[in-house]
Design a protein around this motif. Structure first.
Motif, PDB file in Angstrom:
ATOM      1  N   TRP A 104      41.667  28.689  52.504  1.00  0.00           N
ATOM      2  CA  TRP A 104      42.084  28.089  53.684  1.00  0.00           C
ATOM      3  C   TRP A 104      41.226  28.921  54.774  1.00  0.00           C
ATOM      4  O   TRP A 104      41.041  28.254  55.798  1.00  0.00           O
ATOM      5  N   CYS A 105      40.992  30.213  54.608  1.00  0.00           N
ATOM      6  CA  CYS A 105      39.841  31.046  55.513  1.00  0.00           C
ATOM      7  C   CYS A 105      38.287  30.736  55.034  1.00  0.00           C
ATOM      8  O   CYS A 105      37.583  31.281  55.945  1.00  0.00           O
ATOM      9  N   GLY A 106      38.093  30.176  53.955  1.00  0.00           N
ATOM     10  CA  GLY A 106      36.793  29.764  53.692  1.00  0.00           C
ATOM     11  C   GLY A 106      35.857  30.873  53.090  1.00  0.00           C
ATOM     12  O   GLY A 106      34.869  30.959  53.260  1.00  0.00           O
ATOM     13  N   ALA A 150      35.432  33.366  49.672  1.00  0.00           N
ATOM     14  CA  ALA A 150      35.674  33.381  48.018  1.00  0.00           C
ATOM     15  C   ALA A 150      36.722  34.142  47.491  1.00  0.00           C
ATOM     16  O   ALA A 150      37.363  33.689  46.581  1.00  0.00           O
ATOM     17  N   GLN A 151      36.959  35.286  48.029  1.00  0.00           N
ATOM     18  CA  GLN A 151      38.212  36.202  47.446  1.00  0.00           C
ATOM     19  C   GLN A 151      38.488  36.923  48.599  1.00  0.00           C
ATOM     20  O   GLN A 151      37.909  37.255  49.534  1.00  0.00           O
ATOM     21  N   LEU A 152      39.955  37.460  48.377  1.00  0.00           N
ATOM     22  CA  LEU A 152      40.614  38.065  49.782  1.00  0.00           C
ATOM     23  C   LEU A 152      41.225  39.148  49.119  1.00  0.00           C
ATOM     24  O   LEU A 152      42.054  39.312  48.313  1.00  0.00           O
ATOM     25  N   ASP A 153      40.708  40.431  49.730  1.00  0.00           N
ATOM     26  CA  ASP A 153      41.284  41.691  49.355  1.00  0.00           C
ATOM     27  C   ASP A 153      42.699  41.777  50.058  1.00  0.00           C
ATOM     28  O   ASP A 153      42.556  41.819  51.324  1.00  0.00           O
ATOM     29  N   PRO A 154      43.715  42.133  49.262  1.00  0.00           N
ATOM     30  CA  PRO A 154      44.924  42.163  49.914  1.00  0.00           C
ATOM     31  C   PRO A 154      45.080  43.196  50.902  1.00  0.00           C
ATOM     32  O   PRO A 154      45.907  43.182  52.010  1.00  0.00           O
ATOM     33  N   ALA A 155      44.100  44.382  51.171  1.00  0.00           N
ATOM     34  CA  ALA A 155      44.564  45.444  52.067  1.00  0.00           C
ATOM     35  C   ALA A 155      44.167  44.805  53.433  1.00  0.00           C
ATOM     36  O   ALA A 155      44.622  45.410  54.389  1.00  0.00           O
ATOM     37  N   ARG A 156      43.228  43.626  53.465  1.00  0.00           N
ATOM     38  CA  ARG A 156      42.978  42.993  54.916  1.00  0.00           C
ATOM     39  C   ARG A 156      44.318  42.566  55.423  1.00  0.00           C
ATOM     40  O   ARG A 156      44.411  42.559  56.697  1.00  0.00           O
ATOM     41  N   LEU A 210      40.562  37.607  59.489  1.00  0.00           N
ATOM     42  CA  LEU A 210      39.952  36.621  58.533  1.00  0.00           C
ATOM     43  C   LEU A 210      39.386  35.482  58.972  1.00  0.00           C
ATOM     44  O   LEU A 210      38.769  34.675  58.226  1.00  0.00           O
ATOM     45  N   GLY A 211      38.849  35.713  60.367  1.00  0.00           N
ATOM     46  CA  GLY A 211      38.135  34.498  61.074  1.00  0.00           C
ATOM     47  C   GLY A 211      38.950  33.426  61.591  1.00  0.00           C
ATOM     48  O   GLY A 211      40.230  33.363  61.619  1.00  0.00           O
ATOM     49  N   PRO A 212      38.120  32.349  61.958  1.00  0.00           N
ATOM     50  CA  PRO A 212      39.006  31.438  62.781  1.00  0.00           C
ATOM     51  C   PRO A 212      39.792  30.714  61.800  1.00  0.00           C
ATOM     52  O   PRO A 212      39.715  30.495  60.904  1.00  0.00           O
ATOM     53  N   ASN A 219      46.738  31.065  61.175  1.00  0.00           N
ATOM     54  CA  ASN A 219      47.487  29.821  60.416  1.00  0.00           C
ATOM     55  C   ASN A 219      47.339  29.521  59.083  1.00  0.00           C
ATOM     56  O   ASN A 219      48.106  29.252  58.300  1.00  0.00           O
ATOM     57  N   ALA A 220      46.430  30.426  58.307  1.00  0.00           N
ATOM     58  CA  ALA A 220      46.252  30.227  56.958  1.00  0.00           C
ATOM     59  C   ALA A 220      47.463  31.267  56.376  1.00  0.00           C
ATOM     60  O   ALA A 220      47.850  31.020  55.371  1.00  0.00           O
TER      61      ALA A 220
END
Length: 174
Positions: free
Chosen positions: A78-80, A82-88, A138-140, A144-145
């Protein structure tokens, strides 16, 4: 036929602690650790909220924050990214293999208690809604994501140590 109360206490598998993060100061990067000590009324020792929580008559509902590992790929998509580090996402515990939302009791008179590892018992208290910082992180549309996928809050009922790879299981009332 099972009652709703009985249905809410049925879990096929145990969950697992995948990661542990401490937020040492407001806006500071989170620190990944392999184990952490928890205390009732204080949460995770070493987390910035631990010092801020008050002990006394008023029970805290947000001593620990939990994130669902299975939600990370969806949030990333949803954030566009590739991979999301959960620390973020700045949650304390990343858990997999069990539905976090289902870990919260539907009945005020029958709270569900969860054993993390051999010692710690948590009670999930409610959703952990995203904050406006997620937009910057996470960006725009980052805020909401995370809506509906921001994790859950919990209080510590029994203190002790939690380690990465610990099992997460429902404590069966006797």
């Amino acid at each position: 036929m099972l009652t709703t109360r009985e249905l809410t206490q049925r879990f096929r598998l145990a969950g697992r602690v995948d990661a542990i993060f401490l937020r040492t100061a407001r806006l500071a990067p989170v620190v990944a650790v392999t184990e952490v000590q928890l205390e009732p009324g204080r949460g995770l020792i070493g987390d910035r909220r631990s010092a801020a929580l008050r002990t006394g008559d008023r029970e805290q509902k947000r001593e620990v924050t939990l994130m669902q590992a299975e939600h990370l790929p969806a949030i990333a998509a949803w954030c566009g990214i590739a991979q999301l580090d959960p620390a973020r996402l700045r949650r304390n515990l990343v858990v997999s293999g069990i539905n976090l939302v289902a870990m919260r009791s539907l009945f005020a008179d029958a709270p569900l208690r969860w054993r993390f590892g051999d010692q710690v018992v948590l009670e999930v208290t409610g959703p952990c809604d995203p904050c406006s910082r997620m937009e910057a992180e996470l960006g725009p549309a980052g805020y909401n994501a995370l809506r509906g996928h921001g994790g859950m809050t919990a209080r510590v009922r029994v203190g002790g140590t939690i380690r990465v790879s610990d099992a997460v299981q429902l404590v069966v009332a006797e």
